[in-house]
Enzyme design. Structure first.
Site, short mmCIF file in Angstrom:
data_model
loop_
_atom_site.label_atom_id
_atom_site.label_comp_id
_atom_site.label_asym_id
_atom_site.label_seq_id
_atom_site.Cartn_x
_atom_site.Cartn_y
_atom_site.Cartn_z
N TYR A 44 -1.50 10.19 22.98
CA TYR A 44 -1.54 11.58 22.51
C TYR A 44 -2.60 12.34 23.30
O TYR A 44 -3.72 11.85 23.45
CB TYR A 44 -1.90 11.56 21.02
N ARG A 104 -11.67 6.76 14.07
CA ARG A 104 -11.09 7.75 13.19
C ARG A 104 -12.09 8.17 12.10
O ARG A 104 -12.08 9.31 11.64
CB ARG A 104 -9.82 7.20 12.54
N PHE A 144 0.84 -1.20 0.00
CA PHE A 144 0.00 0.00 0.00
C PHE A 144 0.88 1.26 0.00
O PHE A 144 0.69 2.17 -0.80
CB PHE A 144 -0.92 -0.01 1.22
N ASP A 145 1.85 1.28 0.90
CA ASP A 145 2.69 2.46 1.02
C ASP A 145 3.53 2.69 -0.24
O ASP A 145 3.74 3.82 -0.66
CB ASP A 145 3.60 2.36 2.25
N CYS A 198 -6.79 -35.48 -11.35
CA CYS A 198 -7.39 -34.84 -10.17
C CYS A 198 -7.09 -35.68 -8.93
O CYS A 198 -7.34 -36.89 -8.92
CB CYS A 198 -8.90 -34.73 -10.37
N SER A 217 -3.09 10.72 9.91
CA SER A 217 -2.28 9.50 10.02
C SER A 217 -0.81 9.90 10.07
O SER A 217 -0.50 11.09 10.17
CB SER A 217 -2.58 8.56 8.86
N LEU A 218 0.07 8.94 10.01
CA LEU A 218 1.49 9.25 10.09
C LEU A 218 2.14 8.90 8.77
O LEU A 218 1.70 7.97 8.09
CB LEU A 218 2.15 8.38 11.17
N LYS A 236 4.54 1.39 17.90
CA LYS A 236 3.37 1.64 17.04
C LYS A 236 2.45 0.44 17.20
O LYS A 236 2.74 -0.67 16.73
CB LYS A 236 3.79 1.82 15.59
N GLU A 278 -4.78 3.71 20.91
CA GLU A 278 -5.02 2.57 20.01
C GLU A 278 -5.77 1.49 20.77
O GLU A 278 -5.36 1.09 21.86
CB GLU A 278 -3.66 2.05 19.56
N LYS A 292 8.33 10.99 17.67
CA LYS A 292 7.63 12.28 17.76
C LYS A 292 8.56 13.33 18.35
O LYS A 292 9.30 13.03 19.30
CB LYS A 292 6.40 12.17 18.68
#
Ligand code: IVH
Length: 713
Positions: free
Chosen positions: A258, A164, A42-43, A450, A115-116, A143, A205, A320
């Site tokens: 957070y 979210r 994805f990233d 088969c 998001s991050l 994380k 989370e 952070k």
């Protein structure tokens, strides 16, 4: 066209295709809890899309996935659950679907939930740190791999807990959150000063610890329910349950990371977390202030190993900036803070022995090779089987029984074999051997017959799969067809799980789908494991299935390549089985989504005399093989008098479906934007001209989600 224009047009197409693919992947991940892409893939795709968007600024689109965070809102709940393909047991039982029609209150976030930005290498981390002020302190945290939650405390009392959602608004799941022991419902008085605003927000989370996840999946396996792919999906499914008692039983946990609000104490992120700890919040002990790149790298190295001993799933480290004033200076991009970054751990990979290759025959006769492995512990679960996909895959990786193979587990439930270890030529770790094709052994050959019925296998040119053509008499194909027929999205017959089908098949009571309607109370009740009660449930389910509409009956028949959506489209165009059966290939192809191959499959299906006998019996049993006349009738008048323009690409429904939906709610679909347009239903990649025109005329643009919320689908 010259070469450069050719490249440009390919890249533009690629850009649009990536936007669509990523929007769909977001939907699968956040709403259906059924990821289709690993985080890494994805990233990578997202990065590529970002590059393309930089290269083609004229293709700017505010709805691009690069500018939006994914959404977990069940805007179209029925759709999301349909698509999940889960089969549910007894009606009325509380399932993950919750009580019908009941949703969660949607509430706007006070501060958007971003998001991050992700990184996968230590170099990227070093690069990020090098751009920060020299005196910076960095807080390193684990994380956690669950789902984010925003807790609202008003005058010290927990009043809301928002998921979210789409980053701007989320679902209020506070009743479910109250079942989590680590979340105080009232802040302890010790040290807590009612803030001037009386408002405090904590984000964290929600997760399902490994032990609870395994217990839950064991229970689901015993009940014949589909398993959750990973604790994150399980936590997400749990948080959206409607019955808080059920949530409480599942054993969720939560870590907070957070604190937000006005006039909050302390000038650093770390100090705020310590204060939150004093107030009774669950703050991880792994939080650490680092003052150099070296310290950060040590932290990453330590937790990459040590995380395997944690009771909960983690997928990386979050860095952070500690000072809140420095955070403020650094600010935000549209999607993420510049003062934080995530380092994602590489997918866990292990070497193990491939003991044996076995073969599985599916309901359509496709024979899939399966790797039976020496069991290994991988990302928290024991892995002993992995798919080998098809003959070409095995040949490409040059895999044989007895080889040592690398197995990887990403976010998906099915582990992947990513290569083999070639003796004396290095290993994956040093980047040399595993993908090497140098030492080729004897070429692997796929079985000719088969494994289940002995029929000679066939491989259609252009297809990767070998198939068993013995549709009518190959046991797994017959059982698979029956399982598909009774499944939730098809006839939805409760009480007929795969074990029961196995049993009734072995007794000669179920030889095809039509036999289901010939089952009697005695047939079922005399089976040792079933009894009277099961017989009653099953027969009630069978009886109820006679009301299932024609489109789903068509899907249930299991005609090759006729999936749920195609079946719906066919049923709309051919409102009775007779019309479908008499359709010419040209008429079939004229249906949206139906190509030559599908059309031919339909024609072949009706040519088969055994299929015709089955259809006749199903018809006699009273199944719906005609659409009722009133199917096209109105669903509501919510859009009465509204002229609506549809523009762009959509995730939940096709444009044609939206046209129908608009009409079914009393609205009118019009082609171009004018003063009279009530609003534009705007999907991804909406044409810039239309957008401009709408903006100039002050015509509102509604996103797909907003539109679905409007008609409350
Ligand atoms: S901070 C604005 N800290 O990762 C910054 N997030 O990919 C907010 N997550 O949506 C996030 N552990 O769900 C932060 N220690 C941690 C985290 C964490 C897990 C999740 C969170 C967020 C996602 C970003």
């Amino acid at each position: 066209m010259d070469l450069f224009s050719q490249i440009e047009s390919t890249e533009r197409e690629e850009l649009l295709a990536l936007r669509k693919e990523l929007a769909e992947a977001n939907y699968k991940y956040y709403v259906e809890n059924a990821p289709t892409l690993s985080d890494y893939d994805f990233d990578q795709k997202m990065k590529h899309l970002e590059e393309l968007e930089k290269a083609y600024p004229d293709m700017y689109d505010a709805n691009s996935p690069t500018l939006r965070v994914g959404s977990d809102l069940n805007a179209n709940e029925s759709h999301s659950l349909e698509a999940k393909g889960e089969r549910r047991e007894a009606k009325g039982a509380v399932s993950d679907r919750g009580e019908k029609g009941k949703g969660f209150e949607q509430v706007a976030h006070k501060y958007p939930m971003l998001s991050l930005s992700n990184s996968y290498s230590r170099e990227e981390i070093a690069d990020w740190i090098s751009k920060l002020p020299a005196d910076v302190e960095i807080v390193c945290e684990l994380k956690f791999d669950g789902l984010s939650i925003s807790l609202w405390y008003e005058n010290g009392i927990l009043t809301k807990a928002l998921t979210r959602g789409d980053g701007v608004k989320g679902d209020n799941v506070v009743e479910n959150i109250k079942t989590i022991a680590g979340i105080p419902q009232r802040l302890s008085d010790i040290g807590y000063r009612v803030l001037d605003t009386g408002f405090l927000e904590l984000r964290g989370e929600v997760l399902l610890p490994w032990a609870a996840f395994e217990r839950l999946n064991k229970e689901r396996e015993a009940e014949g329910e589909p398993l959750f792919a990973n604790p994150r999906n399980a936590a997400s499914g749990t948080l959206k349950l409607q019955d808080s008692n059920e949530v409480a039983k599942r054993g969720l946990d939560c870590y907070l990371y957070y604190m937000l609000g006005e006039d909050l104490p302390a000038g650093t992120h770390f100090d705020r977390l310590q204060i939150a700890k004093q107030w009774g919040f669950n703050i991880s002990n792994a939080v650490k202030v680092c003052r150099s790149l070296e310290e950060v790298m040590d932290y990453i190295g330590y937790w990459d190993i040590e995380r395997k001993n944690l009771p909960v799933a983690t997928d990386g480290i979050v860095l952070k900036v500690n000072s809140l004033s420095q955070q403020e200076e650094l600010g935000y991009t549209a999607k993420s803070p510049r003062w934080a970054i995530a380092y994602k751990f590489p997918a866990e990979r292990q070497l193990t022995k491939l003991k044996q290759i076995t073969y599985q025959v599916g309901r359509t006769g496709v024979v899939t090779p399966v790797a039976n492995l020496e069991p290994i512990q991988l990302s928290g679960t024991i892995v002993q089987r992995a798919t080998l996909h098809n003959e070409d895959f095995i040949r490409q990786l040059d895999i044989h029984e007895g080889d040592m193979v690398w197995v990887e587990k990403g976010g998906e439930i099915i582990p992947k074999i990513v290569g083999k270890e070639v003796p004396h030529s290095g290993s994956l770790e040093d980047g040399a051997g595993a993908y090497s094709l140098e030492v080729k052994g004897e070429e692997y050959t796929f079985p000719k017959n088969c494994p289940e019925c002995g029929a000679k296998l066939v491989r259609v040119e252009g297809e990767a799969a070998w198939r068993c053509p013995n549709e009518a008499a190959c046991p797994p194909q017959i059982k698979g067809k029956i399982e598909h027929f009774v499944s939730r999205k098809a006839m939805n017959i409760d009480g007929l799980g795969s074990e029961t089908i196995d049993l009734l098949y072995s007794q000669g009571l179920l030889k095809n789908i039509a036999d289901i309607y010939a089952l009697t109370q005695e047939d079922i009740a005399q089976q040792e494991r079933l009894g009277e009660k099961s017989a009653q449930n099953m027969l009630a389910g069978i009886e109820a299935s006679k009301q299932v509409p024609w489109a789903r009956v068509l899907f249930a028949l299991g005609i090759r390549m006729v999936g749920e959506t195609t079946a719906k489209k066919l049923a709309r165009k051919f409102p009775s089985i007779e019309q479908l059966q008499n359709a010419s290939i040209e008429q079939l192809i004229a249906t949206e989504d139906v190509g030559e191959l599908i059309a031919q499959n339909i024609i072949n299906y009706f040519k088969d005399s055994q299929n015709m006998v089955i259809i006749h019996r199903l018809h006699q049993a009273g199944l719906q093989m005609v659409s009722p006349d009133d199917e096209q009738t109105m669903l509501s008048n919510k859009l009465e008098g509204k002229s609506i323009v549809i523009s762009g690409v959509f995730t939940h429904h096709s444009r044609d479906e939206y046209k129908n939906i608009i009409e079914q709610h009393g609205g009118k679909n019009v082609g171009s934007v004018s003063k009279k347009t009530s609003f534009v239903l705007a999907g991804d990649n909406m044409g810039p001209e239309k957008r401009k025109k709408a903006e100039n005329l002050g015509v509102a643009l509604l996103s797909e989600e907003e539109f679905l919320a409007l008609i409350e689908e």
